[in-house]
Design a protein around this motif. Structure first.
Motif, mmCIF file in Angstrom:
data_model
loop_
_atom_site.group_PDB
_atom_site.id
_atom_site.type_symbol
_atom_site.label_atom_id
_atom_site.label_comp_id
_atom_site.label_asym_id
_atom_site.label_seq_id
_atom_site.Cartn_x
_atom_site.Cartn_y
_atom_site.Cartn_z
ATOM 1 N N SER A 252 1.009 -1.263 0.322
ATOM 2 C CA SER A 252 -0.040 0.339 0.028
ATOM 3 C C SER A 252 1.149 1.050 0.295
ATOM 4 O O SER A 252 1.971 1.302 0.925
ATOM 5 C CB SER A 252 -0.902 0.056 0.989
ATOM 6 N N PRO A 253 0.458 1.785 -1.340
ATOM 7 C CA PRO A 253 1.946 3.176 -1.196
ATOM 8 C C PRO A 253 1.213 3.967 -0.295
ATOM 9 O O PRO A 253 2.266 5.597 0.219
ATOM 10 C CB PRO A 253 1.968 3.507 -2.742
ATOM 11 N N SER A 254 -0.206 4.267 -0.431
ATOM 12 C CA SER A 254 -0.710 5.468 0.543
ATOM 13 C C SER A 254 -1.983 4.586 1.177
ATOM 14 O O SER A 254 -2.343 3.773 0.924
ATOM 15 C CB SER A 254 -1.710 6.387 -1.167
ATOM 16 N N GLY A 255 -2.044 5.555 3.099
ATOM 17 C CA GLY A 255 -3.024 5.319 3.509
ATOM 18 C C GLY A 255 -3.726 6.415 3.135
ATOM 19 O O GLY A 255 -5.787 6.042 3.588
ATOM 20 N N ALA A 256 -3.797 7.454 2.883
ATOM 21 C CA ALA A 256 -4.825 8.503 2.176
ATOM 22 C C ALA A 256 -5.673 7.887 1.122
ATOM 23 O O ALA A 256 -5.185 7.189 0.079
ATOM 24 C CB ALA A 256 -4.412 9.783 1.156
ATOM 25 N N CYS A 257 -7.043 8.221 1.247
ATOM 26 C CA CYS A 257 -7.611 7.800 -0.434
ATOM 27 C C CYS A 257 -9.136 9.502 -0.720
ATOM 28 O O CYS A 257 -8.898 9.842 0.948
ATOM 29 C CB CYS A 257 -8.575 6.913 0.215
ATOM 30 N N ASN A 258 -9.134 8.957 -1.736
ATOM 31 C CA ASN A 258 -9.480 10.361 -2.329
ATOM 32 C C ASN A 258 -11.759 9.977 -1.744
ATOM 33 O O ASN A 258 -12.373 11.133 -2.672
ATOM 34 C CB ASN A 258 -9.036 11.067 -3.553
ATOM 35 N N HIS A 259 -11.434 8.773 -1.580
ATOM 36 C CA HIS A 259 -13.339 8.057 -1.635
ATOM 37 C C HIS A 259 -13.546 7.666 0.130
ATOM 38 O O HIS A 259 -12.500 7.405 0.523
ATOM 39 C CB HIS A 259 -13.471 7.578 -2.444
ATOM 40 N N ALA B 109 11.716 5.724 -0.487
ATOM 41 C CA ALA B 109 13.509 5.407 -0.457
ATOM 42 C C ALA B 109 13.621 4.370 0.438
ATOM 43 O O ALA B 109 14.419 2.922 -0.023
ATOM 44 C CB ALA B 109 14.438 6.315 0.611
ATOM 45 N N ALA B 110 12.896 3.149 1.373
ATOM 46 C CA ALA B 110 12.517 2.164 2.228
ATOM 47 C C ALA B 110 12.169 1.155 1.476
ATOM 48 O O ALA B 110 12.301 0.558 1.211
ATOM 49 C CB ALA B 110 12.007 2.326 3.021
ATOM 50 N N LEU B 111 11.030 1.453 0.354
ATOM 51 C CA LEU B 111 10.657 0.418 -0.203
ATOM 52 C C LEU B 111 11.929 0.123 -1.670
ATOM 53 O O LEU B 111 11.576 -0.904 -1.660
ATOM 54 C CB LEU B 111 9.539 1.482 -0.768
ATOM 55 N N LEU B 112 12.234 0.972 -2.191
ATOM 56 C CA LEU B 112 13.330 0.686 -3.177
ATOM 57 C C LEU B 112 14.778 0.243 -3.020
ATOM 58 O O LEU B 112 14.571 -0.718 -3.540
ATOM 59 C CB LEU B 112 13.699 2.474 -3.976
ATOM 60 N N ALA B 113 14.991 0.261 -1.715
ATOM 61 C CA ALA B 113 15.707 -0.502 -0.938
ATOM 62 C C ALA B 113 15.362 -1.286 -0.647
ATOM 63 O O ALA B 113 15.987 -3.077 -1.192
ATOM 64 C CB ALA B 113 16.280 0.420 0.374
ATOM 65 N N SER B 114 14.185 -1.935 -0.302
ATOM 66 C CA SER B 114 13.514 -3.496 -0.103
ATOM 67 C C SER B 114 13.949 -4.270 -1.110
ATOM 68 O O SER B 114 13.109 -5.598 -1.718
ATOM 69 C CB SER B 114 12.431 -3.362 0.339
ATOM 70 N N ILE C 168 2.605 -5.090 3.151
ATOM 71 C CA ILE C 168 3.716 -3.670 3.802
ATOM 72 C C ILE C 168 2.501 -3.553 3.534
ATOM 73 O O ILE C 168 1.872 -2.332 2.376
ATOM 74 C CB ILE C 168 4.610 -3.564 2.626
ATOM 75 N N ASP C 169 2.018 -2.475 4.624
ATOM 76 C CA ASP C 169 1.244 -1.111 4.542
ATOM 77 C C ASP C 169 1.694 0.331 4.097
ATOM 78 O O ASP C 169 3.220 0.321 4.226
ATOM 79 C CB ASP C 169 0.003 -1.348 5.877
ATOM 80 N N SER C 170 0.633 1.530 4.510
ATOM 81 C CA SER C 170 1.835 2.431 3.855
ATOM 82 C C SER C 170 2.392 3.219 4.904
ATOM 83 O O SER C 170 3.234 3.987 4.442
ATOM 84 C CB SER C 170 0.293 3.333 3.453
ATOM 85 N N GLY C 171 2.654 2.441 6.591
ATOM 86 C CA GLY C 171 3.601 3.065 6.775
ATOM 87 C C GLY C 171 4.564 2.367 6.945
ATOM 88 O O GLY C 171 5.847 1.928 8.027
ATOM 89 N N GLY C 172 5.441 1.436 6.580
ATOM 90 C CA GLY C 172 6.420 0.440 6.204
ATOM 91 C C GLY C 172 6.144 -1.032 6.905
ATOM 92 O O GLY C 172 7.062 -1.628 6.465
ATOM 93 N N CYS D 52 1.922 -8.406 12.460
ATOM 94 C CA CYS D 52 3.215 -7.704 12.060
ATOM 95 C C CYS D 52 4.972 -8.434 12.506
ATOM 96 O O CYS D 52 5.134 -8.323 13.445
ATOM 97 C CB CYS D 52 3.279 -6.177 12.549
ATOM 98 N N TYR D 53 5.285 -8.349 11.209
ATOM 99 C CA TYR D 53 7.001 -8.554 11.204
ATOM 100 C C TYR D 53 8.110 -8.109 11.477
ATOM 101 O O TYR D 53 8.888 -8.429 11.896
ATOM 102 C CB TYR D 53 6.657 -9.970 10.258
ATOM 103 N N GLY D 54 7.442 -6.788 11.299
ATOM 104 C CA GLY D 54 8.829 -5.451 11.487
ATOM 105 C C GLY D 54 8.080 -4.875 10.111
ATOM 106 O O GLY D 54 6.813 -4.346 9.960
ATOM 107 N N ASN D 55 9.185 -3.810 10.472
ATOM 108 C CA ASN D 55 9.295 -2.620 9.484
ATOM 109 C C ASN D 55 10.306 -1.978 8.343
ATOM 110 O O ASN D 55 11.362 -1.918 9.169
ATOM 111 C CB ASN D 55 8.568 -1.035 9.979
ATOM 112 N N ILE D 56 9.695 -1.641 7.461
ATOM 113 C CA ILE D 56 11.179 -1.714 6.235
ATOM 114 C C ILE D 56 12.018 -0.939 5.870
ATOM 115 O O ILE D 56 12.721 -0.320 6.106
ATOM 116 C CB ILE D 56 11.015 -2.339 4.997
ATOM 117 N N GLN D 57 11.141 0.564 7.162
ATOM 118 C CA GLN D 57 11.700 1.725 7.375
ATOM 119 C C GLN D 57 12.918 1.910 8.147
ATOM 120 O O GLN D 57 13.469 2.684 8.988
ATOM 121 C CB GLN D 57 10.672 2.903 8.044
ATOM 122 N N GLU D 58 12.452 0.629 9.278
ATOM 123 C CA GLU D 58 13.561 0.582 10.518
ATOM 124 C C GLU D 58 14.559 -0.631 9.810
ATOM 125 O O GLU D 58 15.689 -0.950 10.876
ATOM 126 C CB GLU D 58 12.816 0.035 11.749
#
Length: 350
Positions: free
Chosen positions: A30-37, A57-62, A271-275, A290-296
Motif C-alpha cells: 500500500s503506497p498510500s494510507g490516504a484515499c480520495n473516496h 527510499a525504504a521501498l526502493l531499498a527493499s 506492506i502497509d503505507s507506514g512500512g 506484524c513482522y517488522g517495518n522496512i523503514q527500520e
C-alpha cells in the motif's frame, strides 16, 4: 479469480513441504494510507485513511531484496488510493525493472492519460473499482462527487486507447462490489465499461471484515441476486467478459471452510503505507501478525526474524480460520495446501 495459481509454482510448494523457509511469491503493498473516496463498504475504514505515504527510499531499498528472494509479483493497492503517492510511477518502473510482475488496484480518478502513458507499459494488469452504473448512485456509494463517475470512465477510455495503440500486454479490468443498492445497475455498468474498452468486469460479493467500522452489509444475502449471472452473460464477447463470482457468493453460506489451519501465509505478505510488514492484511493493527517495518530494518531481516517466527507459530497452533474473514484472499490456496498435507484415501491412483 475463484481459484488459485499456486500449482504453477511446484518448486516453492515443495520447499515449503520440506520445511524450508520460503519467500512470498506474491505481495500486496500500500503506497498510500490516504484515499480520495470514502466507500460505504470499505473494509479498511477502521485504519482511518491515514494521510501517510510509504517512504519511497525504504521501498526502493527493499525491492531488490524481494526480487532476489523470489517474489514474483506485487499488487500496489491496499488501505488507500495508490495513485495518490507522488512517486508511484517511479515505484512501478523500478519494480518491473527488477523482474517482478506488477499490478495496480485503483478507483481510477487519478488515472489521467499522462500517468497512464507512464505506468501502463509496466503493468501486467490494472483494475479499476467502479461500484455503480450512474453518477448519482456512484457518488452515494463512493461518498464522492458525482462527476468522478465520468472522470473514471474517461480515464478507462484513454487507458484502453493507450494499451491498444502501443500493443501493451496490460489487461485493463474493472470491478464492482455487488450491493442491494447497485444490483440493478450491473447491466448498465457492464455495457458502459465494455464500451469504454475494458477487458472485463468482475462483480464480487461483500465480505464483512471483523474490524470494520461499517456493519451495514454484515447480513447481506445474495440468493435473490444470483439471476444476474445469466443476464450479464449477454455482454460477453471475444474482447470482453463479465466475471460474476457466483462461486464465491455461494461460499458465504457454507458450514465451514474445509481446512483447520491457515497454511498460506508463507506464500504472501502485505506492506502497509507506514512500512509495516504483515502476515495477513485482514489483521492490520494486530501486533501478532506484524513482522517488522522496512523503514527500520531490511526485509531480509524482517522475513527471517523472530517476530515472524512467533507469528507463524501462533497461526499454526492457535488461529482458528473459522474466525477469519469469510472468503479471504488466501482461501483457495489454503484448500490446496490443506489437501496436500492432509490427503484423503486412494491418492496414489492417479
Amino acid at each position: 479469480m475463484d481459484s488459485h495459481k499456486l500449482l504453477y509454482h511446484p518448486r516453492r510448494v515443495s520447499d515449503w513441504l520440506d520445511g524450508s523457509s520460503i519467500y512470498p511469491l506474491y505481495m500486496e503493498i500500500s503506497p498510500s494510507g490516504a484515499c480520495n473516496h470514502r466507500c460505504v463498504f470499505c473494509a479498511k475504514d477502521y485504519i482511518g485513511y491515514l494521510p501517510r505515504f510509504l517512504e519511497t527510499a525504504a521501498l526502493l531499498a527493499s525491492l531488490p531484496e524481494l526480487s532476489s528472494g523470489g517474489v514474483r509479483s506485487i499488487m500496489y493497492g491496499g488501505e488507500g488510493e495508490p495513485l495518490l503517492h507522488p512517486d508511484i510511477s517511479d515505484i512501478i518502473r523500478t519494480t518491473t525493472a527488477l523482474g517482478i510482475d506488477v499490478a495496480l488496484s485503483t478507483n481510477g480518478v487519478n488515472l489521467l492519460p499522462e500517468l497512464s502513458e507512464k505506468i501502463l507499459p509496466e503493468l501486467s494488469w490494472i483494475r479499476v473499482s467502479i461500484n455503480a452504473g450512474s453518477p448519482g448512485r456512484y457518488a452515494a456509494i463512493h461518498s464522492t462527487r458525482a462527476d468522478d463517475f465520468e472522470t473514471v470512465l474517461d480515464n478507462i477510455r484513454a487507458a484502453a486507447v493507450i494499451i491498444k495503440a502501443s500493443g501493451l500486454r496490460c489487461t485493463l479490468g474493472t470491478q464492482s462490489l455487488l450491493l442491494p443498492e447497485n444490483a440493478d445497475d450491473m447491466e448498465t455498468l457492464a455495457e458502459l465499461v465494455r464500451n469504454a474498452g475494458a477487458d472485463y468486469l468482475v462483480i464480487k460479493p461483500y465480505s464483512q471484515h471483523h474490524s470494520s467500522t461499517t456493519r451495514r452489509y454484515a447480513d447481506i444475502d445474495y440468493s435473490a441476486m444470483m439471476a444476474l449471472d445469466g443476464r450479464l452473460a449477454r455482454f460477453n464477447s471475444d474482447t470482453f467478459r463479465v466475471i460474476f463470482r457466483s462461486g464465491t457468493m455461494r461460499k458465504m453460506s457454507r458450514p465451514n471452510r474445509g481446512y483447520e489451519r491457515c497454511l498460506a501465509l508463507p506464500f504472501w505478505s502485505y506492506i502497509d503505507s507506514g512500512g509495516n510488514v504483515w502476515g495477513c492484511s485482514s489483521f492490520i493493527g494486530d501486533d501478532r501478525f506484524c513482522y517488522g517495518n522496512i523503514q527500520e530494518e531490511s526485509f531480509v531481516a524482517i522475513w527471517q526474524g523472530e517476530r515472524r517466527r512467533q507469528s507463524l507459530c501462533y497461526v499454526a497452533e492457535q488461529l482458528d480460520p473459522e474466525q477469519c474473514r469469510m472468503n479471504c484472499r488466501m482461501d483457495e490456496v489454503n484448500h490446496y495446501l490443506w489437501e496436500l498435507t492432509h490427503p484423503g484415501p486412494h491418492v496414489n491412483f492417479i
